[in-house]
Design a protein around this motif. Structure first.
Motif, PDB file in Angstrom:
ATOM      1  N   LEU A   1     -53.836 -56.607 -47.796  1.00  0.00           N
ATOM      2  CA  LEU A   1     -54.466 -56.222 -46.538  1.00  0.00           C
ATOM      3  C   LEU A   1     -55.693 -55.346 -46.799  1.00  0.00           C
ATOM      4  O   LEU A   1     -56.742 -55.498 -46.155  1.00  0.00           O
ATOM      5  N   THR A   2     -55.576 -54.462 -47.788  1.00  0.00           N
ATOM      6  CA  THR A   2     -56.699 -53.594 -48.159  1.00  0.00           C
ATOM      7  C   THR A   2     -57.846 -54.424 -48.711  1.00  0.00           C
ATOM      8  O   THR A   2     -59.017 -54.197 -48.377  1.00  0.00           O
ATOM      9  N   ALA A   3     -57.506 -55.398 -49.560  1.00  0.00           N
ATOM     10  CA  ALA A   3     -58.538 -56.264 -50.149  1.00  0.00           C
ATOM     11  C   ALA A   3     -59.240 -57.073 -49.063  1.00  0.00           C
ATOM     12  O   ALA A   3     -60.469 -57.248 -49.098  1.00  0.00           O
ATOM     13  N   ALA A   4     -58.457 -57.518 -48.064  1.00  0.00           N
ATOM     14  CA  ALA A   4     -59.042 -58.292 -46.967  1.00  0.00           C
ATOM     15  C   ALA A   4     -60.009 -57.433 -46.162  1.00  0.00           C
ATOM     16  O   ALA A   4     -61.083 -57.898 -45.750  1.00  0.00           O
ATOM     17  N   PHE A   5     -59.641 -56.176 -45.942  1.00  0.00           N
ATOM     18  CA  PHE A   5     -60.533 -55.283 -45.193  1.00  0.00           C
ATOM     19  C   PHE A   5     -61.837 -55.065 -45.948  1.00  0.00           C
ATOM     20  O   PHE A   5     -62.933 -55.147 -45.368  1.00  0.00           O
TER      21      PHE A   5
ATOM     22  N   SER B   1     -63.209 -63.464 -38.065  1.00  0.00           N
ATOM     23  CA  SER B   1     -62.593 -62.849 -39.249  1.00  0.00           C
ATOM     24  C   SER B   1     -61.940 -61.514 -38.892  1.00  0.00           C
ATOM     25  O   SER B   1     -60.878 -61.168 -39.421  1.00  0.00           O
ATOM     26  N   ILE B   2     -62.575 -60.755 -37.993  1.00  0.00           N
ATOM     27  CA  ILE B   2     -61.996 -59.480 -37.564  1.00  0.00           C
ATOM     28  C   ILE B   2     -60.700 -59.717 -36.800  1.00  0.00           C
ATOM     29  O   ILE B   2     -59.688 -59.036 -37.025  1.00  0.00           O
ATOM     30  N   LEU B   3     -60.694 -60.722 -35.912  1.00  0.00           N
ATOM     31  CA  LEU B   3     -59.476 -61.024 -35.157  1.00  0.00           C
ATOM     32  C   LEU B   3     -58.368 -61.493 -36.091  1.00  0.00           C
ATOM     33  O   LEU B   3     -57.192 -61.137 -35.911  1.00  0.00           O
ATOM     34  N   GLU B   4     -58.761 -62.281 -37.094  1.00  0.00           N
ATOM     35  CA  GLU B   4     -57.769 -62.765 -38.062  1.00  0.00           C
ATOM     36  C   GLU B   4     -57.140 -61.591 -38.804  1.00  0.00           C
ATOM     37  O   GLU B   4     -55.938 -61.568 -39.067  1.00  0.00           O
ATOM     38  N   TYR B   5     -57.970 -60.594 -39.148  1.00  0.00           N
ATOM     39  CA  TYR B   5     -57.470 -59.410 -39.848  1.00  0.00           C
ATOM     40  C   TYR B   5     -56.411 -58.698 -39.001  1.00  0.00           C
ATOM     41  O   TYR B   5     -55.352 -58.309 -39.498  1.00  0.00           O
ATOM     42  N   PHE B   6     -56.670 -58.542 -37.708  1.00  0.00           N
ATOM     43  CA  PHE B   6     -55.734 -57.833 -36.839  1.00  0.00           C
ATOM     44  C   PHE B   6     -54.469 -58.644 -36.561  1.00  0.00           C
ATOM     45  O   PHE B   6     -53.405 -58.074 -36.328  1.00  0.00           O
ATOM     46  N   ASN B   7     -54.594 -59.979 -36.578  1.00  0.00           N
ATOM     47  CA  ASN B   7     -53.437 -60.824 -36.238  1.00  0.00           C
ATOM     48  C   ASN B   7     -52.616 -61.226 -37.449  1.00  0.00           C
ATOM     49  O   ASN B   7     -51.570 -61.857 -37.318  1.00  0.00           O
ATOM     50  N   THR B   8     -53.083 -60.855 -38.642  1.00  0.00           N
ATOM     51  CA  THR B   8     -52.345 -61.199 -39.867  1.00  0.00           C
ATOM     52  C   THR B   8     -51.152 -60.271 -40.037  1.00  0.00           C
ATOM     53  O   THR B   8     -51.298 -59.051 -40.021  1.00  0.00           O
ATOM     54  N   GLN B   9     -49.983 -60.844 -40.187  1.00  0.00           N
ATOM     55  CA  GLN B   9     -48.759 -60.069 -40.422  1.00  0.00           C
ATOM     56  C   GLN B   9     -48.530 -59.991 -41.927  1.00  0.00           C
ATOM     57  O   GLN B   9     -47.616 -60.599 -42.480  1.00  0.00           O
ATOM     58  N   GLU B  10     -49.377 -59.281 -42.604  1.00  0.00           N
ATOM     59  CA  GLU B  10     -49.323 -59.215 -44.063  1.00  0.00           C
ATOM     60  C   GLU B  10     -48.505 -58.004 -44.489  1.00  0.00           C
ATOM     61  O   GLU B  10     -48.860 -56.860 -44.192  1.00  0.00           O
ATOM     62  N   ALA B  11     -47.416 -58.256 -45.177  1.00  0.00           N
ATOM     63  CA  ALA B  11     -46.546 -57.172 -45.630  1.00  0.00           C
ATOM     64  C   ALA B  11     -47.103 -56.488 -46.870  1.00  0.00           C
ATOM     65  O   ALA B  11     -46.841 -55.316 -47.114  1.00  0.00           O
ATOM     66  N   ASP B  12     -47.872 -57.255 -47.653  1.00  0.00           N
ATOM     67  CA  ASP B  12     -48.432 -56.706 -48.894  1.00  0.00           C
ATOM     68  C   ASP B  12     -49.644 -55.835 -48.547  1.00  0.00           C
ATOM     69  O   ASP B  12     -50.695 -56.337 -48.157  1.00  0.00           O
ATOM     70  N   LYS B  13     -49.504 -54.520 -48.713  1.00  0.00           N
ATOM     71  CA  LYS B  13     -50.564 -53.581 -48.337  1.00  0.00           C
ATOM     72  C   LYS B  13     -51.811 -53.788 -49.177  1.00  0.00           C
ATOM     73  O   LYS B  13     -52.940 -53.646 -48.690  1.00  0.00           O
ATOM     74  N   ASN B  14     -51.632 -54.110 -50.446  1.00  0.00           N
ATOM     75  CA  ASN B  14     -52.789 -54.313 -51.325  1.00  0.00           C
ATOM     76  C   ASN B  14     -53.629 -55.499 -50.865  1.00  0.00           C
ATOM     77  O   ASN B  14     -54.867 -55.456 -50.900  1.00  0.00           O
TER      78      ASN B  14
END
Length: 677
Positions: free
Chosen positions: A524-528, A509-522
């Motif tokens: 990305l914050t929710a995922a963190f 899950s941590i690797l997925e977070y770093f490799n996600t090219q998510e433009a929507d900052k909100n």
């Protein structure tokens, strides 16, 4: 050898001084001249509540005047000496000496020149002559007399001399213009203002000038005092060979003391950081003066005479060597002035050596000094022990009494800090240091009884002071929201490295977070935050978590140095432990990304810890030592909790066992546990 004594301005009468080419010209500013005039006037003026300050034997002392006697021109001097017995040999020899002998001014020419300018302005006869090699040996008197009317034509030297003259004229204006005031001022300047007269013993005066000026190493009290100690007249009663041997012995012992004090471990055992004198033996002489060790030998009124400036310690010893009372006492004891005084110097240093060499004394004295108790106060406890032949146990008992007083404000271990009206956490700094020190003493006692080793480990007070160890929280006092992308990335990278292979889902899950090219900052914050919650719930169970009250009690405090504490950032507990363990081994750590095919834009496939030798870390920190207080390291290793099972956080159970260890270790010093314990 060097000669040192105090000379009044009047004592300079008839002397001829020469300012050599290697000296800069006269450069005193108007304010410096004004300050000197006002200082002398204040010294002269009567105090409202006491008799006039210029009465009795009191003196106003100027800085040292370093000089070397020389013959101006050897050929002329030899030619002026008497050539036959028919001449008046004595008169002619005196004349040759008077005409050709000069005192080369190595240090102090600015004050010497200023005093001359003041005397000259007052239209009094000048007591001494000042010549300047830069003006082809022209005398100061002729320079002043030929100052051009138009100041725009002044040379740089003439400009400053003119300014000093004008500052003096402004001072003696108004009420101070009267003949009565000037006469009184003149008499004070002549009879009550002293130079510390220092005749250097170096063959090359330029070397002395370089040391005193270019290198900015001013004459210290100890350098002046050494000249007093080695003066042959202070060995009255001893034959020349014995005098020479004793001088050599004292000089050698002097160097030994200085060399020992230059050892940082020894020095910072008896002294805090910061000492503005190049020779550390000055500290010994300051202590002797502060403790009044020679007071009983001195003539009445000496405190007034020694003053309160940076050379007061020299003048204290100068009083001793010119005291009839001291000389009489030495004769009655079949001793010399030097022997009588040297016993105090040797005795003070011997105390330092004994404390440093004894394991228990080393730690208790070192603790007190580190917590602000002056060595002067410790010597006050030590002296009766030496004179009355009491046991070392009694001295240690007295030290423990001082130690108990020093931790009094933190002795209640249930006390809360940093909240509401609670005290600052710095209040418990002495307590935490004592916990380290006493733990070392206890460990040494065990090792000594088991193996017969005298010193298994010594707490390094010099490193403790150099690195500025302060009170910090083990578990962070405030929860960082980790709103910054950089902070989030650092937290997740470090977490990944400490997860086990059994936590594969979290690692993925941590690797997925770093490799996600998510433009929507909100998003990305929710995922963190979702990922953060999963990790915290798994490794930081709420039931044993320290609450806000627990975080600000002694069970959550330890000693951390400023650099390490700042390098923590928002690190998780295992990372904090790793940083400290690395520090002990001389390493610093960083978390490196592993990318597919090692390409910069490749997919992140993991993270790994890489080590750097201290001082070469990516963050630029330069840790000069690899020291961590033993209790701090034990806390992060959870050594106080025999049932520790959670390596990810510092929790309430850890804090409880830690606090109980503090109590067990320090209960003899009056610490108490809260009632619930």
């Amino acid at each position: 050898m060097a000669i040192v004594e105090l000379k009044t301005v009047a004592d300079l009468s008839g002397k001829k001084f020469t300012v050599p080419l290697y000296q800069r010209g006269y450069r005193w500013e108007i304010q410096q001249v004004k300050d000197l005039l006002e200082d002398i006037a204040a010294f002269m003026a009567p105090d409202k509540n006491t008799k006039s300050v210029d009465s009795g034997d009191s003196f106003y002392c100027l800085q040292p005047l370093a000089v070397k006697e020389l013959v101006k021109d050897k050929k002329i001097f030899l030619e002026a000496l008497p050539k036959s017995s028919t001449e008046d040999v004595l008169a002619k020899t005196r004349g040759a000496i008077n005409d050709n002998i000069r005192w080369e001014v190595i240090d102090g020419q600015q004050r010497l020149t200023t005093v001359w300018i003041i005397l000259n302005f007052m239209r009094k006869s000048n007591p001494y002559v000042v010549e300047f090699a830069r003006w082809k040996d022209e005398e100061l008197a002729s320079v002043v007399n030929r100052l051009p009317n138009d100041s725009s034509n002044d040379t740089i030297d003439e400009y400053y001399i003119r300014c000093a003259n004008e500052a003096t004229a402004r001072f003696f204006a108004g009420e101070k213009a009267s003949d009565a005031y000037k006469t009184r001022f003149y008499e004070t300047l002549q009879r009550k203002v002293q130079f510390i007269w220092y005749e250097v013993d170096e063959e090359d005066p330029v070397k002395a000038f370089t040391r005193l000026n270019i290198g900015k190493i001013a004459l210290t009290n100890s350098e002046l005092i050494k000249a007093l100690f080695l003066n042959r007249s202070n060995f009255a009663g001893a034959d020349s060979e014995k005098t020479r041997l004793r001088q050599m012995e004292i000089s050698g012992r002097w160097d030994e003391i200085e060399a020992t004090l230059q050892n940082e471990e020894f020095w910072m055992f008896v002294h805090e950081r910061g000492f503005d004198k190049p020779t550390r033996i000055d500290f010994v002489f300051d202590l002797i003066r502060e403790n009044g060790k020679l007071d009983g030998f001195l003539q009445d009124g000496f405190k007034e005479r020694i003053g309160n400036d940076k050379y007061r310690t020299f003048r204290y010893f100068n009083e001793y060597f010119h005291s009839e009372r001291a000389r009489k006492q030495a004769a009655e004891n079949h001793s010399t002035l030097v022997e009588q005084c040297w016993r105090e110097v040797d005795g003070t240093f011997a105390a330092f050596k004994e404390w440093f060499g004894d394991l228990t004394l080393y730690h208790y004295v070192g603790f007190l000094v580190a917590c602000g108790t002056g060595v002067r106060d410790i010597l006050a406890l030590w002296t009766p022990h030496q004179k009355e032949n009491t046991t070392k146990t009694e001295f240690i008992s007295n030290l423990k009494g001082k130690i108990k007083a020093s931790i009094h404000d933190a002795a209640e271990l249930g006390q809360q800090y940093e909240i509401g009206a609670g005290p600052s956490k710095t209040v418990c700094r002495p307590l935490l240091l004592l916990h380290n020190v006493q733990s070392v003493i206890n460990q040494n006692a065990v090792e000594t009884s088991k193996y017969g080793i005298a010193a298994f480990y010594r707490f390094p007070f010099h490193l403790y002071k150099i690195e500025k160890w302060n009170v910090e929280h083990i578990d962070s006092n405030t929860e960082n929201p980790l709103e910054d992308d950089k902070d989030r990335a650092a937290w997740l990278k470090s977490t990944y490295c400490f997860l086990s292979d059994g936590d594969k889902m979290l690692k993925d899950s941590i690797l997925e977070y770093f490799n996600t090219q998510e433009a929507d900052k909100n998003k990305l914050t929710a995922a963190f935050h979702d990922l953060y919650a999963k990790i915290v719930s798994k490794f930081a169970p709420a039931e044993n978590k320290l609450d806000d009250n627990g975080k600000n009690k002694i069970g959550n405090f330890t000693l951390l140095d400023e650099t390490t504490n700042k390098s923590y950032g928002n690190a998780i507990f295992p990372v904090k432990k790793m940083i400290l363990m690395g520090k002990c081994r001389g390493w610093e750590f960083a978390f490196r990304e592993i990318r597919k095919n090692d390409k910069v834009d490749g997919k992140i496939t993991g993270f790994e810890i890489e080590a750097h030798p201290q001082g070469n870390a990516a963050d630029g920190n330069d840790h000069k030592t690899a020291f961590v207080p033993p209790v701090t390291m034990s806390a992060f290793l959870k050594a106080f909790n025999p049932i520790a099972s959670n390596a990810w956080t510092w929790d309430a159970i850890d804090a409880k066992y830690y606090r109980e260890n503090i109590y067990d270790t320090l209960k003899e010093f009056g610490v108490t546990l809260p009632k619930e314990d």
